[in-house]
Design a protein around this motif. Structure first.
Motif, PDB file in Angstrom:
ATOM      1  N   GLY A  65      72.511  -7.030  63.965  1.00  0.00           N
ATOM      2  CA  GLY A  65      71.094  -7.174  64.244  1.00  0.00           C
ATOM      3  C   GLY A  65      70.666  -6.373  65.458  1.00  0.00           C
ATOM      4  N   GLU A  66      71.489  -6.377  66.506  1.00  0.00           N
ATOM      5  CA  GLU A  66      71.175  -5.607  67.704  1.00  0.00           C
ATOM      6  C   GLU A  66      71.126  -4.116  67.395  1.00  0.00           C
ATOM      7  N   GLN A  67      72.066  -3.678  66.546  1.00  0.00           N
ATOM      8  CA  GLN A  67      72.092  -2.264  66.177  1.00  0.00           C
ATOM      9  C   GLN A  67      70.858  -1.878  65.365  1.00  0.00           C
ATOM     10  N   LEU A  68      70.463  -2.734  64.435  1.00  0.00           N
ATOM     11  CA  LEU A  68      69.294  -2.451  63.608  1.00  0.00           C
ATOM     12  C   LEU A  68      68.011  -2.478  64.417  1.00  0.00           C
ATOM     13  N   LEU A  69      67.948  -3.328  65.442  1.00  0.00           N
ATOM     14  CA  LEU A  69      66.710  -3.514  66.197  1.00  0.00           C
ATOM     15  C   LEU A  69      66.214  -2.203  66.800  1.00  0.00           C
ATOM     16  N   SER A  70      67.125  -1.403  67.352  1.00  0.00           N
ATOM     17  CA  SER A  70      66.727  -0.133  67.956  1.00  0.00           C
ATOM     18  C   SER A  70      66.136   0.811  66.918  1.00  0.00           C
ATOM     19  N   TYR A  71      66.790   0.916  65.765  1.00  0.00           N
ATOM     20  CA  TYR A  71      66.272   1.771  64.701  1.00  0.00           C
ATOM     21  C   TYR A  71      64.925   1.254  64.183  1.00  0.00           C
ATOM     22  N   ALA A  72      64.832  -0.077  64.026  1.00  0.00           N
ATOM     23  CA  ALA A  72      63.615  -0.676  63.476  1.00  0.00           C
ATOM     24  C   ALA A  72      62.412  -0.393  64.371  1.00  0.00           C
ATOM     25  N   ARG A  73      62.602  -0.500  65.680  1.00  0.00           N
ATOM     26  CA  ARG A  73      61.495  -0.227  66.603  1.00  0.00           C
ATOM     27  C   ARG A  73      60.988   1.207  66.427  1.00  0.00           C
TER      28      ARG A  73
END
Length: 305
Positions: A65-73
Motif C-alpha cells: 500500500g505504501e508503494q502504491l500510494l506514491s504512484y497513485a498520488r
C-alpha cells in the motif's frame, strides 16, 4: 497484456490513506462507506495484494500500500491537471501572433508545438510579414503579440536577443566575388538599406540583381548563385549558408529581436506563450559549443613531419 487501474478506486485509496479511515474518507468523497469499501476491495483484487492492514483498531497501509500510494498520488495529480486544462473555459480562446518570416525558423515551430500540447483549446493564428507591417497591425489591435527585427535603439519592445546580420549565399557559390556585387532582397526588407549603406561605406560597388515581394524568389536566386543576400545569424535555412568571405565584404549591423505584448495578454495561456517565446529566442544568440578533435599521436607526428 496491459491492465488499467481504476482512477476512482485510486482516489478512494489515497483519501482513506490520508484521513486514516473509511468513514471520514466517505464524507470527503460524498460516497457511502460501503461504496468506498467496495472500491478498495476492487482495487486490492485487481492488484492481487492487500493494501491495508485491518487487524488493529486503526487502518494501516501494508508495504504494498505504501508503494502504491506514491504512484497513485502522481496519477491523480496528472489526471486532475489534464482534466483542468481540457475543461477550463479560461484556457480556451485565440491568440494572434505576428512574426517576421525570416525569424520564424528554426525557433518558432517548437514553441507552437509545445504550446498546443499544453493548451489544446487555445488557437494561435500566425501572421508572417515584415516588421513595419506587423507593428502597424499591432498598433491597430489586430495582433496580440508580435516579434520584430529592429536595430539597436529602434522601437520600444522587450529585447529578447541581439543577432548580427550575416552574408549568405549558395553552397560553394562565387557570386560574392563579383563586382559590382549582385544583391537579392525583398522590396520591403528592412535589412536592404543597411546592407547597401555598409557596401557604400566600404567602397564596394553593388547592384540590385533580384528584387521581389516573395521570399522564395529571393532564396531561389541566391541558391542559384545569381546574387547574395543577408540574414540574421542562426536563421538561414538549408541550402543557404553563411559566406566565408575573409573580410572581403563589410560587417553588417546587429539587430534585436524585440517582443511587443498587448495589455490584454494577462491570462495563463498568454503568459505561457510569452515564456516560451522568450526562452526560444533568447537562446538563439548563445554561441554553439566548439567541438575539438584530438588526433592520435602517430597521425600528429606524420602531419608535423
Amino acid at each position: 497484456m496491459a491492465r488499467n487501474l481504476d482512477l476512482t478506486a485510486l482516489r478512494a485509496f489515497v483519501t482513506v490513506a490520508d484521513v486514516g479511515g473509511v468513514t471520514r474518507a466517505a464524507g470527503l468523497l460524498h460516497l457511502s462507506q460501503s461504496a468506498v469499501s467496495m472500491q478498495l476491495k476492487r482495487l486490492e483484487e485487481s492488484i492481487g495484494q492487500p493494501l491495508f492492514d485491518r487487524s488493529g483498531r486503526s487502518i494501516e497501509l501494508t508495504g504494498e500500500g505504501e508503494q502504491l500510494l506514491s504512484y497513485a498520488r502522481r496519477m491523480l495529480e496528472l489526471n486532475d491537471q489534464v482534466w483542468g486544462k481540457l475543461t477550463d473555459n479560461a484556457l480556451e480562446g485565440e491568440i494572434t501572433l505576428g512574426v517576421p518570416h525570416d525569424i520564424v525558423m528554426p525557433a518558432l515551430p517548437p514553441v507552437l508545438q509545445r504550446f498546443h500540447a499544453e493548451f489544446p483549446r487555445m488557437k494561435v493564428t500566425l501572421i508572417s510579414s515584415f516588421t513595419r507591417a506587423l507593428k502597424q497591425e499591432f498598433v491597430r489591435g489586430a495582433c496580440d503579440v508580435i516579434l520584430t527585427t529592429e536595430e539597436r535603439g529602434e522601437g520600444n519592445g522587450e529585447t529578447l536577443c541581439h543577432l548580427p546580420l550575416t552574408w549568405v549565399g549558395a553552397p560553394g557559390g562565387r557570386a560574392w566575388k563579383q563586382r559590382p556585387l549582385r544583391l537579392a532582397f525583398e522590396e520591403r526588407c528592412k535589412f536592404r538599406a543597411g546592407v547597401q549603406s555598409a557596401l557604400d561605406a566600404a567602397g564596394i560597388p553593388w547592384e540590385m540583381a533580384v528584387t521581389s515581394e516573395m521570399s522564395r524568389t529571393i532564396d531561389a536566386s541566391v541558391v542559384a548563385d545569381l546574387a547574395v543576400h543577408a540574414r540574421l545569424a542562426g536563421t538561414q535555412m538549408d541550402p543557404l549558408e553563411p559566406i566565408e568571405h575573409g573580410g572581403a565584404l563589410p560587417d553588417l549591423p546587429i539587430n534585436n529581436v524585440n517582443l511587443y505584448v498587448a495589455e490584454s495578454c494577462r491570462g495563463e495561456a498568454h503568459q505561457a506563450l510569452l515564456h516560451m517565446l522568450r526562452q526560444a529566442y533568447s537562446t538563439m544568440a548563445q554561441p554553439r559549443p566548439v567541438v575539438t578533435t584530438t588526433l592520435p599521436v602517430d597521425l600528429r607526428e606524420r602531419m608535423s613531419s
